[in-house]
Write a protein that holds these residues in place. Structure first.
Motif, PDB file in Angstrom:
ATOM      1  N   VAL A 279      19.619   2.320  23.972  1.00  0.00           N
ATOM      2  CA  VAL A 279      18.362   1.760  24.481  1.00  0.00           C
ATOM      3  C   VAL A 279      17.590   1.227  23.271  1.00  0.00           C
ATOM      4  N   GLU A 280      17.562  -0.080  23.102  1.00  0.00           N
ATOM      5  CA  GLU A 280      17.055  -0.668  21.866  1.00  0.00           C
ATOM      6  C   GLU A 280      15.554  -0.941  21.894  1.00  0.00           C
ATOM      7  N   SER A 281      15.019  -1.340  23.032  1.00  0.00           N
ATOM      8  CA  SER A 281      13.605  -1.691  23.116  1.00  0.00           C
ATOM      9  C   SER A 281      12.726  -0.442  23.140  1.00  0.00           C
ATOM     10  N   ILE A 282      11.660  -0.445  22.333  1.00  0.00           N
ATOM     11  CA  ILE A 282      10.725   0.689  22.336  1.00  0.00           C
ATOM     12  C   ILE A 282      10.094   0.843  23.717  1.00  0.00           C
ATOM     13  N   THR A 283       9.777  -0.270  24.359  1.00  0.00           N
ATOM     14  CA  THR A 283       9.187  -0.220  25.704  1.00  0.00           C
ATOM     15  C   THR A 283      10.155   0.405  26.694  1.00  0.00           C
ATOM     16  N   ALA A 284      11.439   0.045  26.615  1.00  0.00           N
ATOM     17  CA  ALA A 284      12.449   0.616  27.516  1.00  0.00           C
ATOM     18  C   ALA A 284      12.607   2.114  27.272  1.00  0.00           C
ATOM     19  N   VAL A 285      12.559   2.523  26.008  1.00  0.00           N
ATOM     20  CA  VAL A 285      12.630   3.957  25.688  1.00  0.00           C
ATOM     21  C   VAL A 285      11.485   4.694  26.373  1.00  0.00           C
ATOM     22  N   GLY A 286      10.286   4.112  26.319  1.00  0.00           N
ATOM     23  CA  GLY A 286       9.135   4.740  26.967  1.00  0.00           C
ATOM     24  C   GLY A 286       9.297   4.865  28.459  1.00  0.00           C
ATOM     25  N   LEU A 287       9.834   3.822  29.090  1.00  0.00           N
ATOM     26  CA  LEU A 287      10.012   3.844  30.545  1.00  0.00           C
ATOM     27  C   LEU A 287      11.092   4.844  30.957  1.00  0.00           C
ATOM     28  N   TYR A 288      12.226   4.833  30.270  1.00  0.00           N
ATOM     29  CA  TYR A 288      13.284   5.795  30.581  1.00  0.00           C
ATOM     30  C   TYR A 288      12.812   7.230  30.361  1.00  0.00           C
ATOM     31  N   SER A 289      12.003   7.438  29.337  1.00  0.00           N
ATOM     32  CA  SER A 289      11.527   8.784  29.020  1.00  0.00           C
ATOM     33  C   SER A 289      10.610   9.330  30.105  1.00  0.00           C
ATOM     34  N   ALA A 290      10.046   8.462  30.920  1.00  0.00           N
ATOM     35  CA  ALA A 290       9.133   8.913  31.970  1.00  0.00           C
ATOM     36  C   ALA A 290       9.871   9.538  33.150  1.00  0.00           C
ATOM     37  N   LEU A 291      11.144   9.167  33.349  1.00  0.00           N
ATOM     38  CA  LEU A 291      11.869   9.596  34.550  1.00  0.00           C
ATOM     39  C   LEU A 291      12.020  11.109  34.674  1.00  0.00           C
ATOM     40  N   PRO A 292      12.417  11.838  33.597  1.00  0.00           N
ATOM     41  CA  PRO A 292      12.563  13.290  33.760  1.00  0.00           C
ATOM     42  C   PRO A 292      11.276  13.984  34.172  1.00  0.00           C
ATOM     43  N   TYR A 293      10.153  13.449  33.729  1.00  0.00           N
ATOM     44  CA  TYR A 293       8.883  14.126  33.981  1.00  0.00           C
ATOM     45  C   TYR A 293       8.312  13.773  35.352  1.00  0.00           C
ATOM     46  N   ALA A 294       8.663  12.605  35.871  1.00  0.00           N
ATOM     47  CA  ALA A 294       8.294  12.296  37.256  1.00  0.00           C
ATOM     48  C   ALA A 294       8.996  13.266  38.208  1.00  0.00           C
ATOM     49  N   ALA A 295      10.276  13.536  37.930  1.00  0.00           N
ATOM     50  CA  ALA A 295      11.008  14.513  38.747  1.00  0.00           C
ATOM     51  C   ALA A 295      10.446  15.913  38.560  1.00  0.00           C
ATOM     52  N   SER A 296       9.987  16.237  37.351  1.00  0.00           N
ATOM     53  CA  SER A 296       9.452  17.570  37.067  1.00  0.00           C
ATOM     54  C   SER A 296       8.223  17.873  37.917  1.00  0.00           C
ATOM     55  N   ILE A 297       7.385  16.870  38.142  1.00  0.00           N
ATOM     56  CA  ILE A 297       6.177  17.067  38.941  1.00  0.00           C
ATOM     57  C   ILE A 297       6.531  17.544  40.342  1.00  0.00           C
TER      58      ILE A 297
END
Length: 432
Positions: A279-297
């Motif tokens: 995952v090369e784009s910093i923005t894409a890293v940020g978006l992908y990183s959000a997925l585990p925590y959306a499920a955590s909620i």
């Protein structure tokens, strides 16, 4: 014709009262904790730019990420014991103003030494916040109702991680170079200063206890006090010196050490893991990183409500930790397949946060009085050492092996140890 009994009316008034308390307390506490957790999340994204700017290695970054917890641990028990003497309002206000200023001060990091000093001070000033609030909630909710509000407060962790990635990476890219500052410097300023303002909001709004609140009637104050007192475990510990001799408290603390070790290694290293896996784009890293925590909620809400409904804590915390370990093992061996590995990390992260949310309703059932304030701080202090050890160890293993496989397998072990430890620490099985 349906007849309404006096018991039904009392139950209805009680439900309305606790909804009122939740509306008044939880939104403010949740927002405060979001910014506290953001201080831990944003470092992983800052690393993507900061490492090159100030010249730190993978192992050095791991040390800086973990040294926060060393400062936290050293000052947490004194902070919580002081809370019982001066009150929650003064304690939380002091914590938030000092940590907000220090977090914003991370913009002045210039080398490894300043990085380590500010991270350590950030832990010192934030010490006692989360366990202090957990103790504070036990003033307002009896044990039978405590898992759900505790979990709602704990939602701040995944919420901050979910929004922290996209927001932090947006600030880093949008403001990079503005007024001669790097994007990561702007990120620390814009995410640190709001905490200072929230500290003054806490000072004006928060009541130290139900008896001191101006928005509860005398009848409501009496009802809350009776409920909380009735929910205390009469065989539990009430003095801090009893806590220091209790093996069950240390069983909880050791289990929490392993759970936190697994959780915070992911928090600090997930952006790097994603970047290393294509995952090369910093923005894409940020978006992908959000997925585990959306499920955590979702998992935290479902588990905590089920735990309150069933009146059971231990297995509701232990089983998700074991599932998190299994999912992390899958992630470790599928790093060449981003979709599979990311899905496994989502499941592992969500289950570990679900375990974490239910876990914190256990000490409040067993402890009361000074024992609760000191005992919760003791458990959290020992546990947070896992937040010091695991990022440091992960960074060392990544640098030594050139990959993330060994580090991820270590996380499998610590999550599994946490689940086994929680299951083996027997407190009252059902809440009466």
């Amino acid at each position: 014709m349906i007849h309404t009994t006096s018991d039904d009316r009392r139950d209805s008034r009680r439900e309305a009262l606790y909804r009122k308390i939740s509306r008044r307390l939880l939104p403010l506490l949740l927002v405060c904790y979001v910014f506290a957790a953001l201080d831990r999340v944003n470092l992983g994204f800052a690393k993507l730019q900061m490492s090159e700017d100030i010249g730190i290695s993978e192992a050095a970054y791991g040390l800086g990420a973990g040294i926060f917890f060393l400062g936290y641990v050293l000052f947490e028990i004194p902070s919580n014991l002081m809370l019982t003497k001066i009150g929650t309002r003064k304690t939380i206000t002091r914590i938030m103003i000092l940590w907000g200023l220090t977090s914003a001060g991370m913009m002045f990091v210039q080398d490894m030494n300043s990085f380590l000093v500010l991270r350590f001070l950030l832990g010192v000033f934030e010490a006692g916040f989360a366990p202090g609030i957990i103790f504070y909630l036990s003033y307002w909710y009896p044990s039978v109702r405590l898992a759900a509000p505790t979990a709602l407060f704990m939602l701040a962790g995944p919420i901050s991680s979910m929004i922290g990635g996209p927001v932090s990476t947006w600030i880093m890219t949008r403001f990079d170079g503005v007024w001669g500052l790097a994007g990561w410097q702007w990120m620390f300023v814009l995410e640190g200063l709001p905490t200072v303002l929230l500290g003054f909001v806490v000072w004006r709004i928060l009541a130290d206890s139900p008896l001191q609140s101006r928005w509860l009637s005398d009848e409501e104050k009496a009802l809350v006090t009776r409920d909380v007192d009735a929910g205390r475990n009469p065989q539990g510990k009430h003095e801090f010196r009893q806590v220091l001799r209790d093996p069950r408290v240390y069983g909880l603390a050791l289990s929490y050490f392993f759970l936190i070790g697994g959780m915070y290694a992911v928090i600090f290293w997930l952006p790097t893991i994603l970047a290393d896996n294509g995952v090369e784009s910093i923005t894409a890293v940020g978006l992908y990183s959000a997925l585990p925590y959306a499920a955590s909620i979702v998992v935290m809400i479902v588990l905590s409500r089920r735990s309150d409904r069933r009146g059971e804590r231990r297995l509701h915390s232990a089983v998700p930790a074991v599932v998190a370990a299994v999912a992390m093992a899958i992630a470790a061996f599928t790093t060449d397949h981003l979709a599979i590995a990311l899905t496994a990390i989502v499941i592992s992260t969500a289950c570990s946060w679900g375990s974490y949310a239910v876990f914190w309703s256990m000490p409040s059932l067993y402890l009361s009085g000074t024992a609760a304030a000191g005992g919760i701080a003791l458990i959290n202090s020992i546990g947070l050492l896992g937040g010091f050890v695991s990022p440091l160890l992960f960074g060392y293993l990544k640098e030594a092996t050139g990959g993330t496989l060994v580090g991820l397998l270590v996380l499998v072990g610590v999550l599994l140890a946490s689940g086994i430890g929680i299951a083996a620490t027997r407190l009252p099985a059902r809440i009466r």
